[in-house]
Design a protein around this motif. Structure first.
Motif, mmCIF file in Angstrom:
data_model
loop_
_atom_site.group_PDB
_atom_site.id
_atom_site.type_symbol
_atom_site.label_atom_id
_atom_site.label_comp_id
_atom_site.label_asym_id
_atom_site.label_seq_id
_atom_site.Cartn_x
_atom_site.Cartn_y
_atom_site.Cartn_z
ATOM 1 N N ASN A 9 4.254 17.236 -19.900
ATOM 2 C CA ASN A 9 3.687 16.284 -18.423
ATOM 3 C C ASN A 9 2.296 15.511 -19.019
ATOM 4 O O ASN A 9 1.436 16.120 -18.893
ATOM 5 C CB ASN A 9 3.423 17.170 -17.523
ATOM 6 C CG ASN A 9 2.979 16.412 -16.290
ATOM 7 O OD1 ASN A 9 3.351 15.279 -15.846
ATOM 8 N ND2 ASN A 9 1.771 16.828 -15.704
ATOM 9 N N PRO A 11 -0.260 12.820 -19.882
ATOM 10 C CA PRO A 11 -1.268 11.921 -19.008
ATOM 11 C C PRO A 11 -0.837 10.352 -19.027
ATOM 12 O O PRO A 11 -0.327 10.060 -19.983
ATOM 13 C CB PRO A 11 -2.563 12.231 -19.709
ATOM 14 C CG PRO A 11 -2.485 13.158 -20.438
ATOM 15 C CD PRO A 11 -1.164 13.713 -20.833
ATOM 16 N N ARG A 12 -1.116 9.818 -17.783
ATOM 17 C CA ARG A 12 -0.688 8.520 -17.918
ATOM 18 C C ARG A 12 -1.841 7.521 -18.240
ATOM 19 O O ARG A 12 -1.667 6.630 -18.614
ATOM 20 C CB ARG A 12 -0.511 8.201 -16.299
ATOM 21 C CG ARG A 12 -1.360 8.395 -15.316
ATOM 22 C CD ARG A 12 -0.928 8.130 -13.838
ATOM 23 N NE ARG A 12 -1.991 8.392 -12.721
ATOM 24 C CZ ARG A 12 -2.974 7.551 -12.481
ATOM 25 N NH1 ARG A 12 -2.964 6.284 -12.985
ATOM 26 N NH2 ARG A 12 -3.641 7.981 -11.445
ATOM 27 N N PRO A 64 -7.977 13.731 -19.398
ATOM 28 C CA PRO A 64 -6.648 13.087 -19.063
ATOM 29 C C PRO A 64 -6.692 13.019 -17.618
ATOM 30 O O PRO A 64 -7.223 13.667 -16.955
ATOM 31 C CB PRO A 64 -5.816 14.517 -19.590
ATOM 32 C CG PRO A 64 -6.616 15.544 -19.388
ATOM 33 C CD PRO A 64 -7.904 15.177 -19.961
ATOM 34 N N TYR A 121 -3.520 12.577 -14.902
ATOM 35 C CA TYR A 121 -2.294 12.764 -14.542
ATOM 36 C C TYR A 121 -1.529 12.058 -13.301
ATOM 37 O O TYR A 121 -2.558 11.842 -12.415
ATOM 38 C CB TYR A 121 -1.907 14.143 -14.652
ATOM 39 C CG TYR A 121 -2.363 15.274 -15.908
ATOM 40 C CD1 TYR A 121 -1.398 15.251 -16.801
ATOM 41 C CD2 TYR A 121 -3.535 15.475 -16.023
ATOM 42 C CE1 TYR A 121 -1.825 15.964 -17.953
ATOM 43 C CE2 TYR A 121 -4.019 16.309 -17.132
ATOM 44 C CZ TYR A 121 -3.211 16.471 -18.088
ATOM 45 O OH TYR A 121 -3.516 17.348 -19.225
ATOM 46 N N SER A 122 -0.579 11.870 -13.366
ATOM 47 C CA SER A 122 0.116 11.520 -11.982
ATOM 48 C C SER A 122 0.259 12.890 -10.948
ATOM 49 O O SER A 122 0.565 13.857 -11.378
ATOM 50 C CB SER A 122 1.562 11.066 -12.078
ATOM 51 O OG SER A 122 1.627 10.105 -13.010
ATOM 52 N N GLN A 181 -6.481 16.665 -10.091
ATOM 53 C CA GLN A 181 -6.628 16.389 -11.407
ATOM 54 C C GLN A 181 -7.052 17.756 -12.006
ATOM 55 O O GLN A 181 -6.646 18.136 -12.973
ATOM 56 C CB GLN A 181 -7.381 15.381 -11.652
ATOM 57 C CG GLN A 181 -7.236 13.881 -11.481
ATOM 58 C CD GLN A 181 -6.044 13.507 -12.470
ATOM 59 O OE1 GLN A 181 -5.530 14.281 -13.267
ATOM 60 N NE2 GLN A 181 -4.964 12.690 -11.853
ATOM 61 N N LEU A 237 -4.197 20.200 -12.421
ATOM 62 C CA LEU A 237 -3.216 19.640 -13.670
ATOM 63 C C LEU A 237 -3.948 19.842 -15.235
ATOM 64 O O LEU A 237 -3.291 20.328 -16.018
ATOM 65 C CB LEU A 237 -2.813 18.047 -13.573
ATOM 66 C CG LEU A 237 -1.739 17.707 -13.022
ATOM 67 C CD1 LEU A 237 -0.464 18.424 -13.545
ATOM 68 C CD2 LEU A 237 -1.761 18.002 -11.377
ATOM 69 N N ARG A 238 -5.233 19.649 -15.055
ATOM 70 C CA ARG A 238 -6.087 19.756 -16.311
ATOM 71 C C ARG A 238 -6.098 21.181 -16.734
ATOM 72 O O ARG A 238 -6.120 21.865 -17.705
ATOM 73 C CB ARG A 238 -7.438 19.355 -16.174
ATOM 74 C CG ARG A 238 -7.319 17.844 -16.043
ATOM 75 C CD ARG A 238 -8.829 17.018 -15.867
ATOM 76 N NE ARG A 238 -8.638 15.807 -15.816
ATOM 77 C CZ ARG A 238 -9.681 14.720 -14.804
ATOM 78 N NH1 ARG A 238 -10.539 15.480 -14.248
ATOM 79 N NH2 ARG A 238 -9.571 13.605 -14.978
ATOM 80 N N ALA A 280 -2.831 22.480 -17.787
ATOM 81 C CA ALA A 280 -2.664 21.999 -19.228
ATOM 82 C C ALA A 280 -3.554 22.759 -20.130
ATOM 83 O O ALA A 280 -2.967 23.091 -21.327
ATOM 84 C CB ALA A 280 -2.851 20.546 -19.490
ATOM 85 N N HIS A 298 -3.395 16.010 -24.489
ATOM 86 C CA HIS A 298 -3.852 16.345 -23.383
ATOM 87 C C HIS A 298 -5.487 16.186 -23.293
ATOM 88 O O HIS A 298 -6.217 15.825 -22.374
ATOM 89 C CB HIS A 298 -3.640 17.940 -23.037
ATOM 90 C CG HIS A 298 -2.037 18.099 -22.593
ATOM 91 N ND1 HIS A 298 -1.621 17.581 -21.329
ATOM 92 C CD2 HIS A 298 -1.148 18.462 -23.215
ATOM 93 C CE1 HIS A 298 -0.380 17.928 -21.323
ATOM 94 N NE2 HIS A 298 0.148 18.333 -22.287
#
Length: 977
Positions: free
Chosen positions: A323, A325-326, A433, A435-436, A443, A446-447, A450, A486
């Motif tokens: 997944n 990062p954008r 990073p 992320y969506s 965030q 997600l971080r 990851a 990441h």
């Protein structure tokens, strides 16, 4: 063009197949080598590549003098092994005779007790690294000591290697392995712990000295821990991307004593690669099992957080690892607010100074948040989010991401992304990073996920790419790349990691389509022969001469269908280049051999146009009126459909023109010999495969009017033979293109009115179907609203039609049919008009919001006009008023679709171009794919494929499994032609 190594692999494989008689090429391998060696040296990128070429040249030079068995066989086996990386270099020496029989020096085996102790120390070191915060972990020494790590003056002595057990072997092989401590002597002694990536000129390692040094360093570390270093003042650092200057010292009084520390400039990274010994393979197998586990095995991820992550389709550890990062917020390169310029899209950092609430014109609340950093201020505007008034507090430090604009002379951001900035990020600037997110995720979650996933298994994540390929491409291990993707240590490391994953995507795509080609051509097809007299009669019956490109394409089809394997050819031609004539010639070749042909188009209108064009051209040919051409679409009457199906099954229909209706189960051919698929990217691969299944391995010609750069086309369509129509038929009137400002819109309406008075028609294209509720898109025109305005206020006396993607297929066909028949003067539409309509009477294409379309799409729009005898025009109006937009200027300067495709690739990357093909997510890193990477991946894939097409060799097993996994997950890609 095939690479030199790829060509040599083919020759060597052929030499094997012919019994080692030195007859694979005329004159033997030695004659072949005289031309091959200069080409190979020109393509070589590294010194070791030149060494390999010299070594291979030496073997080839003596090949003819060797005995057939076993010497020649061993020589071929050795050369193939060296090219593919299975056989290591013999200490860099050039071998003039096959070294297969020579005894290779063997490394001294470790005793079991020594090996266990070494592995225990290795595991202890791994645990220490895991307990450290991520930002405190050491970087690979290739980044920390770039100069020392590249020193190669002194040779490695064997007695030194034998003393340090497996770690020295890893150093000697230029791979990396985590070791407890290694001392490498250069011009001065350098102590490196962690990753070791380069050869060491001289190594000293004695057990007793090693223990003393370790104790001394531990004592020093404990002493330093008792005395924490005083905080150092941080300073601004100019951004290389935007050219910021360092602000004056007096401007850094409050927030901005500095956001970024001064860091040494990154040297060239040496990719981190680990030697894949038995221990690494064992750990990789464990990691392969770990990544399939649910997210609840990760530290800090319980059932509730796992449910939140499931909203993003993240269910396993592997899902989190990939997944990506954008984007990234680089807190090491944060620009001061005083240096922000209009038009820049940046991440800016500041302290909340004030929060204001206002009422907008639609009754929505508008929140204005003013930030400051000691150098300047920035105002962020949020629409329709009243809860934010209680979120932002004075003194709060936040990061904003958005486009900088000016309002009343002050810098602003409208609807920016934002997040609070933790104090750790200020004092320890990192690249974070982004992320969506879903509604329930943040965030930090997600971080955290990851980070936990990387700690669990990234270090030994199974790498499917052969070591030899990574060595030739100078790319890092996949596990290291995932860590950098990441939580990058530097932007340079991030770029290298992105390049690694982009390369993987391209390799899988290339190998997948090559496998499809192999499977498709493994089935026999009916060979179709065409006499020269027939071709001369066909070309002579046309009312105009064929272009050189058309002649080459027809002859290529003729050669393909004469073989007992199914043709699989892509015909790529610019708008108006004459693809229909090539398609007709191909179908008539099958018809004259007593077989049937079919052409399928994506829309009923385009199918009708093909039907009319084909019948008109056949009427001008001797005997053409005797051929039975039928049209089958969803709008065909029941009686017409029944008659067509009966005649088709009886073999009395020579050419069938249709849409998706051809795919119905009750549509049966007596003997389908050739299939033409127009605008092939508009069909799913399953639909294309179903049409192909209507016959017994019929020959297939697919066509596209979307120009694609040749290098990218050869990768995306490696399973297809490529023909390009890069010449325009004579007599076609060039289309005049002009970029206008919004203020010149009324002039464009007047011009359209003047064309309508002459009996012509016009298109007006809009980027949106309906007005968006988003304030950021408030000024973007939409087709539905503008259709109403144009009908009532601009062209009240004219007949206007409306066409957009939300209409049903029947409504679309009705709108396009009315315009095609001349029943409407102006067609107001969206991007749905990109393909599928041919109206020779239309002369004006007006594109609103032109800055929101890509070059390839703009070129397709432009191709809807200029199809008749009248002068035609394309008018581009950007909604941001930027008439100097480089993409729009390129549209003004050239009408060559292939040049525009190359420019589009350079400006926007390969992502959008790769998106024209259903490839299971291949385009996710498309913006990081450049011409060089695509070419190199193509050559590497084809070299592997030529030597091992089934990927059955041991070094290719993991790659084969990854390939099967990729294509099994998306069954549509099992037939990507």
């Amino acid at each position: 063009m095939p690479s030199a190594l790829e060509t040599l692999v083919k020759i060597l494989k052929h030499e094997q197949e012919t019994g080692y008689q030195d007859k694979a090429v005329i004159g033997g391998l030695a004659t072949f080598a005289s031309n091959w060696i200069p080409d190979a040296r020109a393509q070589a990128k590294k010194p070791e590549h030149h060494t390999l070429i010299d070594e291979l040249a030496g073997v080839i030079a003596t090949y003819h003098d060797l005995n057939v068995e076993p010497d020649r066989r061993e020589a071929i086996k050795y050369m193939l092994g060296r090219i593919m990386g299975r056989i290591p270099s013999p200490n860099g020496t050039v071998t003039a005779t096959p070294p297969a029989a020579q005894a290779q020096p063997q490394a001294q085996p470790q005793k079991p007790q020594q090996e266990r102790q070494e592995r225990q120390r290795y595991e202890d070191r791994r645990e220490e690294r895991r307990e450290q915060p991520r930002e405190q972990r050491q970087s690979p020494p290739a980044q920390q000591q770039p100069q020392q790590a590249r020193h190669h003056d002194a040779p490695i002595e064997r007695e030194h290697i034998e003393h340090i057990e497996p770690a020295a072997e890893a150093l000697r092989s230029s791979d990396y392995i985590e070791v407890e401590e290694v001392v490498i002597t250069y011009q001065e002694t350098v102590i490196i712990s962690g990753y070791v990536t380069e050869e060491a000129p001289e190594i000293k390692s004695q057990a007793e000295d090693h223990g003393e040094r370790q104790a001394e360093r531990q004592a020093e570390s404990e002493q330093e821990a008792e005395q924490p270093p005083a905080p150092q003042p941080r300073q601004y650092r100019e951004s290389l991307a935007s050219g910021f200057e360092r602000p004056d010292p007096e401007s850094r009084e409050r927030f901005g004593e500095g956001l970024t520390p001064n860091k040494p400039k990154n040297e060239a990274l040496t990719p981190a690669r680990r030697k894949r010994d038995n221990y690494v393979r064992e750990q990789s197998e464990r990691a392969a099992r770990a990544v399939k586990q649910p997210l609840t095995v990760l530290n800090g991820i319980g059932p509730k957080n796992a449910e939140k992550l499931a909203e993003l389709d993240l269910f396993t550890v592997e899902d989190v690892l990939f997944n990506l990062p954008r984007r990234y917020d680089d807190y090491t390169q944060m620009p001061p607010l005083a240096k922000l310029l209009p038009g820049m899209t940046v991440t800016a950092l500041g302290e909340v100074r004030s929060v204001g609430v206002f009422k907008g014109k639609r009754g929505q609340e508008i929140i204005n948040v003013t930030l400051g950093d000691g150098t300047g201020t920035l105002t962020a505007t949020f629409f329709g989010a009243p809860w934010l008034r209680t979120v932002f507090e004075r003194g709060m430090q936040i990061a904003l991401r958005g486009k900088v604009e000016l309002f009343l002379g002050k810098p602003t951001m409208s609807q920016p992304e934002w997040e609070p900035v933790e104090r750790d990020a200020l004092y320890n600037p990192m690249i974070l990073p982004v992320y969506s997110l879903s509604r329930n995720t943040k965030q930090n979650l997600l971080r955290r996920a990851a980070s936990a996933a990387l700690d669990l298994c990234a270090e030994f994540y199974p790498d499917p790419m052969p070591e030899s390929v990574l060595e030739r491409m100078d790319l890092p291990d996949l596990g290291w790349a995932l860590m950098q993707l990441h939580f990058p240590e530097s932007m340079q490391a991030l770029e290298l990691a992105q390049r690694r994953l982009s390369f993987d995507e391209l390799m899988l795509l290339q190998l997948g389509v090559l496998q499809n080609r192999r499977e498709w051509q493994s089935q026999p097809a009916q060979a179709i022969s065409v006499a020269d007299d027939w071709y001369d009669a066909f070309a002579g019956a046309l009312p105009y001469p064929l272009t050189g490109a058309q002649q080459r394409s027809i002859m290529a089809v003729r050669e393909d269908i004469a073989k007992p394997i199914p043709m699989n050819r892509l015909l790529q031609g610019d708008v108006g280049a004459g693809k229909t004539v090539v398609a007709l010639a191909s179908m008539l070749m099958a018809v004259q051999a007593g077989m049937q042909a079919a052409i399928m188009a994506p829309t009923g209108i385009l199918a009708e146009q093909h039907y009319k064009s084909i019948t008109r051209m056949l009427a001008q040919m001797p005997g053409g009126e005797e051929l039975n051409v039928q049209l089958l679409t969803s709008s065909s009457s029941a009686q017409q459909r029944r008659d067509t199906l009966w005649y088709l099954g009886e073999g009395k229909v020579n050419i069938l023109v249709g849409t998706h209706a051809i795919l119905e189960d009750d549509v049966n051919f007596q003997q389908l010999g050739l299939v033409v698929i127009d605008e092939q990217h508009r069909f799913g691969v399953q639909q294309r495969g179903k049409l192909r299944g209507k016959g017994v391995n019929p020959h297939v010609l697919v066509m596209t009017a979307t120009p694609i750069p040749r290098t990218l086309a050869l990768t995306m369509y490696a399973d297809l033979d490529l023909s390009v129509l890069d010449e325009m038929p004579p007599g076609r009137t060039p289309i005049q293109t002009r970029v206008l400002t919004p203020r010149e819109r009324e002039r464009s309406y007047g011009f359209i009115e003047s064309q309508i008075e002459k009996g012509r028609q016009a298109f007006i294209v809009y980027p949106l179907v309906e007005a968006s509720e988003s304030e950021s898109l408030e000024h973007v025109p939409s087709a539905v609203e503008e259709f109403q305005r144009l009908s009532e206020k601009v062209f009240p006396k004219r007949r206007l039609g409306l066409l957009h993607g939300k209409m049903t297929p029947a409504e679309k066909d009705a709108a396009m049919g009315a315009f095609s028949r001349g029943e409407t003067d102006v067609l107001v539409c969206t991007a749905v008009v990109e393909v599928g309509i041919d109206v020779p009477n239309s002369t004006v294409m007006l594109i609103e919001g032109a800055n929101r379309f890509g070059l390839a799409q703009l070129h397709q729009f432009r191709g809807r006009v200029g199809r008749g005898e009248h002068a035609s025009y394309c008018l581009l109006i950007p909604d941001d008023g930027d008439a100097e937009n480089p993409r729009l200027k390129a549209m003004e300067e050239t009408t060559d679709g292939f040049k525009l495709a190359e420019l589009d690739w350079q400006m926007r990357g390969a992502g959008d171009l790769l998106g024209t093909r259903q490839s299971g997510g291949v385009a996710r890193l498309g913006e990081h794919m450049d011409v060089k990477l695509v070419s190199e991946a193509q050559l590497e894939a084809r070299t592997i494929y030529e030597e091992d097409p089934a990927l059955m060799q041991s070094e290719h097993v993991a790659l084969r499994e990854k390939l099967l996994q990729r294509f099994a997950l998306n069954t549509e890609t099992t037939d990507v032609s």
